[in-house]
Scaffold this motif. Structure first.
Motif, short mmCIF file in Angstrom:
data_model
loop_
_atom_site.label_atom_id
_atom_site.label_comp_id
_atom_site.label_asym_id
_atom_site.label_seq_id
_atom_site.Cartn_x
_atom_site.Cartn_y
_atom_site.Cartn_z
N ASP A 93 -19.37 12.02 0.20
CA ASP A 93 -18.64 13.04 0.97
C ASP A 93 -19.55 14.26 1.09
O ASP A 93 -20.06 14.75 0.08
CB ASP A 93 -17.36 13.37 0.20
CG ASP A 93 -16.40 14.29 0.93
OD1 ASP A 93 -16.63 14.59 2.12
OD2 ASP A 93 -15.41 14.71 0.30
N HIS A 156 -13.55 18.30 -5.60
CA HIS A 156 -12.81 17.22 -6.25
C HIS A 156 -13.74 16.23 -6.93
O HIS A 156 -14.90 16.08 -6.54
CB HIS A 156 -11.96 16.50 -5.20
CG HIS A 156 -12.74 16.13 -3.94
ND1 HIS A 156 -13.36 14.92 -3.77
CD2 HIS A 156 -13.04 16.86 -2.82
CE1 HIS A 156 -13.98 14.90 -2.60
NE2 HIS A 156 -13.81 16.06 -2.00
N HIS A 163 -10.83 11.32 -3.18
CA HIS A 163 -10.32 12.44 -3.97
C HIS A 163 -9.85 11.94 -5.33
O HIS A 163 -8.88 11.20 -5.42
CB HIS A 163 -9.16 13.13 -3.25
CG HIS A 163 -9.60 13.82 -2.00
ND1 HIS A 163 -8.84 13.89 -0.87
CD2 HIS A 163 -10.74 14.49 -1.71
CE1 HIS A 163 -9.48 14.57 0.07
NE2 HIS A 163 -10.64 14.94 -0.41
N ALA A 187 -17.49 16.31 -5.95
CA ALA A 187 -17.80 16.84 -4.62
C ALA A 187 -17.52 18.34 -4.66
O ALA A 187 -16.38 18.76 -4.84
CB ALA A 187 -16.96 16.16 -3.56
N GLU A 189 -17.50 21.90 -2.68
CA GLU A 189 -17.41 22.24 -1.26
C GLU A 189 -16.88 23.64 -0.99
O GLU A 189 -15.75 23.82 -0.55
CB GLU A 189 -16.58 21.21 -0.49
CG GLU A 189 -15.24 20.82 -1.09
CD GLU A 189 -14.55 19.78 -0.20
OE1 GLU A 189 -14.55 19.95 1.02
OE2 GLU A 189 -14.03 18.80 -0.74
N GLU A 220 -20.87 21.02 1.68
CA GLU A 220 -20.41 20.12 0.61
C GLU A 220 -21.48 19.10 0.27
O GLU A 220 -22.16 18.58 1.15
CB GLU A 220 -19.14 19.38 1.09
CG GLU A 220 -18.63 18.32 0.11
CD GLU A 220 -17.30 17.69 0.55
OE1 GLU A 220 -16.99 17.73 1.76
OE2 GLU A 220 -16.60 17.16 -0.32
CO CO Z 1 -14.67 16.66 -0.17
#
Ligand code: CO
Ligand code: MF3
Length: 236
Positions: A93, A156, A163, A187, A189, A220
């Motif tokens: 991500d 997350h 997630h 992740a 962001e 991110e």
């Molecule tokens: Co994300």
């Protein structure tokens, strides 16, 4: 996750080349969808809670979750491109906010500060630190320039789902929340506003915008925690 991360990172590199005045956000979405197919990956966003597209494209005062469509990008705009994919069940991500043609010095600074705040957060991704150390570093850096960090949306954990626990806020005190341990993937962001931190969701149920209409940026990366420190899985 190294593979999905690399494909996601490469997709962003390819998308950046295609971002110029006159292009529509839907053309970018189509490119990303085909790029994932070619690289044996599945889009992570398409169908997620009913989300209709492969990527999110958030223009100017849009913070995150802007939906690709007929909108034409113009000189001076910024567009946040958020993309995610699975390779063999493992997720990557990542997001970047790009300038469309030439942007004002003020907006260029926003992009630089937001990217650098992500780097400040990544530097805290080491075994022994706590989750809130990440957000603290991001917030401190961002607010030093007079900008604000969005509080309503967070980073997350990530792995076999996009997630996962824990949530990773972009603000807070140091030394709180779960301890960061080897083997975690996170992740990070940061979403950074030139004006106030307040945001709202538009009628379409997805697009998050700043309440004051001022520009917002989002960067991110997906990070693996190794004993030696952070490995950035999505940065090319
Ligand atoms: Co994300
Ligand atoms: N990439 C976003 C995140 O960082 C998720 C996009 S929401 C979706 O968490 F619905 F588009 F998937």
């Amino acid at each position: 996750m190294r593979v999905s991360g690399k494909v996601v990172g490469q997709a962003l590199v390819e998308l950046q080349k295609r971002i110029k005045p006159g292009v529509t956000t839907l053309e970018l979405d189509k490119f990303a969808n085909e790029f994932f197919k070619k690289n044996d990956c599945e889009p992570a966003f398409l169908g997620y809670h009913g989300y209709p597209s492969t990527i999110c494209t958030s223009v100017n005062a849009e913070v995150v979750h802007g939906m690709p469509g007929k909108r034409v990008l113009n000189e001076g705009d910024i567009v946040g491109v958020d993309i995610g994919a699975f390779y063999k069940g493992y997720c990557g991500d990542s997001a970047r906010t790009f300038a469309v043609g030439k942007v004002s010095a003020e907006v260029k600074k926003l992009l630089e500060v937001t990217f650098e705040s992500l780097n400040k957060g990544i530097d805290k991704c080491r075994p022994g630190n706590r989750i809130s150390d990440i957000g603290h570093a991001i917030q401190e850096y961002v607010e030093g320039f007079g900008y604000s960090v969005v509080k309503d949306y967070v980073g997350h954990g990530i792995g076999q789902a996009m997630h996962e626990e824990p949530q990773v806020p972009n603000y807070g005190k140091t030394g709180q929340g779960p301890r960061i341990i080897e083997g975690m993937c996170l992740a990070l962001e940061p979403m950074v506003n030139i004006g106030a931190d307040e945001v709202k969701v538009l009628e379409d149920g997805w697009t998050v915008v700043t309440k004051d209409g001022k520009f917002s940026a989002h960067f991110e990366d997906t990070i693996a925690i190794l004993s030696s420190g952070p490995e950035n899985l999505t940065r090319i």
